[in-house]
Design a protein around this motif. Structure first.
Motif, PDB file in Angstrom:
ATOM      1  N   SER A 104       0.848  -1.200   0.000  1.00 39.26           N
ATOM      2  CA  SER A 104       0.000   0.000   0.000  1.00 39.26           C
ATOM      3  C   SER A 104       0.881   1.246   0.000  1.00 39.26           C
ATOM      4  O   SER A 104       1.977   1.240   0.553  1.00 39.26           O
ATOM      5  CB  SER A 104      -0.942   0.004   1.209  1.00 39.26           C
ATOM      6  N   GLY A 105       0.422   2.272  -0.658  1.00 37.02           N
ATOM      7  CA  GLY A 105       1.180   3.520  -0.738  1.00 37.02           C
ATOM      8  C   GLY A 105       2.195   3.549  -1.852  1.00 37.02           C
ATOM      9  O   GLY A 105       2.592   4.609  -2.309  1.00 37.02           O
ATOM     10  N   GLY A 106       2.646   2.391  -2.296  1.00 38.58           N
ATOM     11  CA  GLY A 106       3.552   2.290  -3.418  1.00 38.58           C
ATOM     12  C   GLY A 106       4.902   2.954  -3.218  1.00 38.58           C
ATOM     13  O   GLY A 106       5.299   3.305  -2.100  1.00 38.58           O
ATOM     14  N   PHE A 107       5.608   3.116  -4.337  1.00 43.87           N
ATOM     15  CA  PHE A 107       6.954   3.677  -4.297  1.00 43.87           C
ATOM     16  C   PHE A 107       6.949   5.126  -3.810  1.00 43.87           C
ATOM     17  O   PHE A 107       7.908   5.561  -3.166  1.00 43.87           O
ATOM     18  CB  PHE A 107       7.618   3.580  -5.673  1.00 43.87           C
ATOM     19  N   ASP A 108       5.876   5.852  -4.091  1.00 46.81           N
ATOM     20  CA  ASP A 108       5.806   7.235  -3.602  1.00 46.81           C
ATOM     21  C   ASP A 108       5.910   7.278  -2.081  1.00 46.81           C
ATOM     22  O   ASP A 108       6.672   8.068  -1.527  1.00 46.81           O
ATOM     23  CB  ASP A 108       4.517   7.916  -4.053  1.00 46.81           C
ATOM     24  N   GLN A 109       5.157   6.445  -1.414  1.00 46.50           N
ATOM     25  CA  GLN A 109       5.205   6.430   0.050  1.00 46.50           C
ATOM     26  C   GLN A 109       6.552   5.904   0.534  1.00 46.50           C
ATOM     27  O   GLN A 109       7.147   6.458   1.461  1.00 46.50           O
ATOM     28  CB  GLN A 109       4.071   5.599   0.635  1.00 46.50           C
ATOM     29  N   TRP A 110       7.026   4.827  -0.081  1.00 46.22           N
ATOM     30  CA  TRP A 110       8.329   4.253   0.278  1.00 46.22           C
ATOM     31  C   TRP A 110       9.407   5.335   0.220  1.00 46.22           C
ATOM     32  O   TRP A 110      10.198   5.496   1.143  1.00 46.22           O
ATOM     33  CB  TRP A 110       8.647   3.119  -0.694  1.00 46.22           C
ATOM     34  N   SER A 111       9.430   6.095  -0.868  1.00 40.41           N
ATOM     35  CA  SER A 111      10.429   7.153  -1.056  1.00 40.41           C
ATOM     36  C   SER A 111      10.255   8.283  -0.055  1.00 40.41           C
ATOM     37  O   SER A 111      11.240   8.800   0.481  1.00 40.41           O
ATOM     38  CB  SER A 111      10.340   7.733  -2.462  1.00 40.41           C
ATOM     39  N   SER A 112       9.001   8.668   0.186  1.00 44.94           N
ATOM     40  CA  SER A 112       8.756   9.774   1.112  1.00 44.94           C
ATOM     41  C   SER A 112       9.206   9.433   2.530  1.00 44.94           C
ATOM     42  O   SER A 112       9.526  10.320   3.315  1.00 44.94           O
ATOM     43  CB  SER A 112       7.283  10.188   1.095  1.00 44.94           C
ATOM     44  N   GLU A 113       9.244   8.140   2.843  1.00 50.93           N
ATOM     45  CA  GLU A 113       9.718   7.688   4.154  1.00 50.93           C
ATOM     46  C   GLU A 113      11.231   7.465   4.159  1.00 50.93           C
ATOM     47  O   GLU A 113      11.772   6.950   5.124  1.00 50.93           O
ATOM     48  CB  GLU A 113       8.971   6.406   4.555  1.00 50.93           C
ATOM     49  N   GLN A 114      11.884   7.845   3.059  1.00 46.31           N
ATOM     50  CA  GLN A 114      13.341   7.764   2.910  1.00 46.31           C
ATOM     51  C   GLN A 114      13.880   6.354   3.152  1.00 46.31           C
ATOM     52  O   GLN A 114      14.901   6.160   3.803  1.00 46.31           O
ATOM     53  CB  GLN A 114      14.036   8.805   3.788  1.00 46.31           C
ATOM     54  N   ARG A 115      13.172   5.393   2.607  1.00 46.09           N
ATOM     55  CA  ARG A 115      13.619   3.999   2.696  1.00 46.09           C
ATOM     56  C   ARG A 115      14.636   3.732   1.581  1.00 46.09           C
ATOM     57  O   ARG A 115      14.724   4.483   0.628  1.00 46.09           O
ATOM     58  CB  ARG A 115      12.414   3.070   2.582  1.00 46.09           C
ATOM     59  N   PRO A 116      15.396   2.640   1.696  1.00 46.45           N
ATOM     60  CA  PRO A 116      16.451   2.379   0.702  1.00 46.45           C
ATOM     61  C   PRO A 116      15.890   2.120  -0.695  1.00 46.45           C
ATOM     62  O   PRO A 116      14.851   1.472  -0.848  1.00 46.45           O
ATOM     63  CB  PRO A 116      17.159   1.137   1.249  1.00 46.45           C
ATOM     64  N   THR A 117      16.594   2.655  -1.677  1.00 51.34           N
ATOM     65  CA  THR A 117      16.231   2.433  -3.072  1.00 51.34           C
ATOM     66  C   THR A 117      17.498   2.110  -3.864  1.00 51.34           C
ATOM     67  O   THR A 117      18.607   2.323  -3.388  1.00 51.34           O
ATOM     68  CB  THR A 117      15.552   3.671  -3.699  1.00 51.34           C
ATOM     69  N   GLU A 118      17.294   1.596  -5.043  1.00 49.12           N
ATOM     70  CA  GLU A 118      18.385   1.300  -5.968  1.00 49.12           C
ATOM     71  C   GLU A 118      18.047   1.903  -7.317  1.00 49.12           C
ATOM     72  O   GLU A 118      16.878   2.177  -7.605  1.00 49.12           O
ATOM     73  CB  GLU A 118      18.546  -0.211  -6.165  1.00 49.12           C
ATOM     74  N   LYS A 119      19.085   2.065  -8.156  1.00 52.44           N
ATOM     75  CA  LYS A 119      18.907   2.460  -9.549  1.00 52.44           C
ATOM     76  C   LYS A 119      19.712   1.470 -10.389  1.00 52.44           C
ATOM     77  O   LYS A 119      20.784   1.043  -9.954  1.00 52.44           O
ATOM     78  CB  LYS A 119      19.420   3.879  -9.789  1.00 52.44           C
ATOM     79  N   PRO A 120      19.189   1.128 -11.565  1.00 50.72           N
ATOM     80  CA  PRO A 120      19.967   0.217 -12.420  1.00 50.72           C
ATOM     81  C   PRO A 120      21.297   0.862 -12.799  1.00 50.72           C
ATOM     82  O   PRO A 120      21.380   2.072 -12.943  1.00 50.72           O
ATOM     83  CB  PRO A 120      19.091   0.025 -13.651  1.00 50.72           C
ATOM     84  N   GLU A 121      22.301   0.027 -12.939  1.00 50.97           N
ATOM     85  CA  GLU A 121      23.609   0.521 -13.398  1.00 50.97           C
ATOM     86  C   GLU A 121      23.486   0.938 -14.861  1.00 50.97           C
ATOM     87  O   GLU A 121      22.880   0.229 -15.656  1.00 50.97           O
ATOM     88  CB  GLU A 121      24.663  -0.583 -13.272  1.00 50.97           C
ATOM     89  N   PRO A 122      24.068   2.077 -15.217  1.00 55.02           N
ATOM     90  CA  PRO A 122      24.049   2.466 -16.639  1.00 55.02           C
ATOM     91  C   PRO A 122      24.851   1.468 -17.470  1.00 55.02           C
ATOM     92  O   PRO A 122      25.810   0.861 -16.974  1.00 55.02           O
ATOM     93  CB  PRO A 122      24.698   3.840 -16.656  1.00 55.02           C
ATOM     94  N   ILE A 123      24.447   1.304 -18.694  1.00 56.04           N
ATOM     95  CA  ILE A 123      25.150   0.385 -19.591  1.00 56.04           C
ATOM     96  C   ILE A 123      26.467   1.030 -20.006  1.00 56.04           C
ATOM     97  O   ILE A 123      26.500   2.179 -20.435  1.00 56.04           O
ATOM     98  CB  ILE A 123      24.287   0.059 -20.834  1.00 56.04           C
ATOM     99  N   ASN A 124      27.542   0.281 -19.861  1.00 54.99           N
ATOM    100  CA  ASN A 124      28.865   0.763 -20.256  1.00 54.99           C
ATOM    101  C   ASN A 124      29.249   0.060 -21.545  1.00 54.99           C
ATOM    102  O   ASN A 124      29.413  -1.156 -21.565  1.00 54.99           O
ATOM    103  CB  ASN A 124      29.875   0.466 -19.142  1.00 54.99           C
ATOM    104  N   PHE A 125      29.410   0.836 -22.607  1.00 53.14           N
ATOM    105  CA  PHE A 125      29.732   0.248 -23.910  1.00 53.14           C
ATOM    106  C   PHE A 125      31.224   0.208 -24.186  1.00 53.14           C
ATOM    107  O   PHE A 125      31.660  -0.100 -25.270  1.00 53.14           O
ATOM    108  CB  PHE A 125      29.011   1.023 -25.022  1.00 53.14           C
ATOM    109  N   GLU A 126      32.044   0.551 -23.200  1.00 47.53           N
ATOM    110  CA  GLU A 126      33.500   0.545 -23.397  1.00 47.53           C
ATOM    111  C   GLU A 126      34.122  -0.717 -22.857  1.00 47.53           C
ATOM    112  O   GLU A 126      33.706  -1.364 -22.016  1.00 47.53           O
ATOM    113  CB  GLU A 126      34.102   1.771 -22.746  1.00 47.53           C
TER     114      GLU A 126
END
Length: 126
Positions: A104-126
């Motif tokens: 309930s509350g979804g990612f918006d609520q999760w984020s507003s409560e400053q809980r841990p998040t991740e972001k995908p690593e950018p693709i490195n073409f080198e």
């Protein structure tokens, strides 16, 4: 009389189990975490360890994800605010998944409560 998308979500929520962000936090590492938002939303940040399968293709793609394919998998589903997750949980129950909870509350609520998040690593073409 036609119903609204909000009506569909209210109906879905009456048929599923929802958990709070606190409860969801305790389930990380114990359940397969499915983010049913669109890829750009997922790329901006997501729950730790989440797998992205957008709501629009969930029924078609879930069987392609080894962790989530078994019908006895324990799933935690979320979206931005909880509507798409609720609709997804209903459909997964219809497909035979028995252990599905929606956050309930979804990612918006999760984020507003400053809980841990991740972001995908950018693709490195080198």
């Amino acid at each position: 009389m036609p119903i609204t998308p909000h009506d569909l979500v209210v109906e879905a929520k009456s048929q599923i189990k929802e958990v709070t962000c606190d409860e969801a936090m305790s389930l990380l590492g114990k359940r397969v975490v499915l983010d049913v938002r669109e890829y750009d939303e997922f790329a901006a940040g997501h729950l730790p360890g989440a797998i992205n399968i957008p709501r629009g293709v969930l029924e078609f793609k879930i069987g392609m994800v080894p962790e989530a394919a078994p019908r006895d998998a324990s799933l935690l589903i979320y979206c931005r605010t909880s509507g798409r997750a609720a609709l997804s949980a209903v459909q997964l129950h219809r497909l035979g998944y028995g252990d599905v909870v929606s956050m309930s509350g979804g990612f918006d609520q999760w984020s507003s409560e400053q809980r841990p998040t991740e972001k995908p690593e950018p693709i490195n073409f080198e």
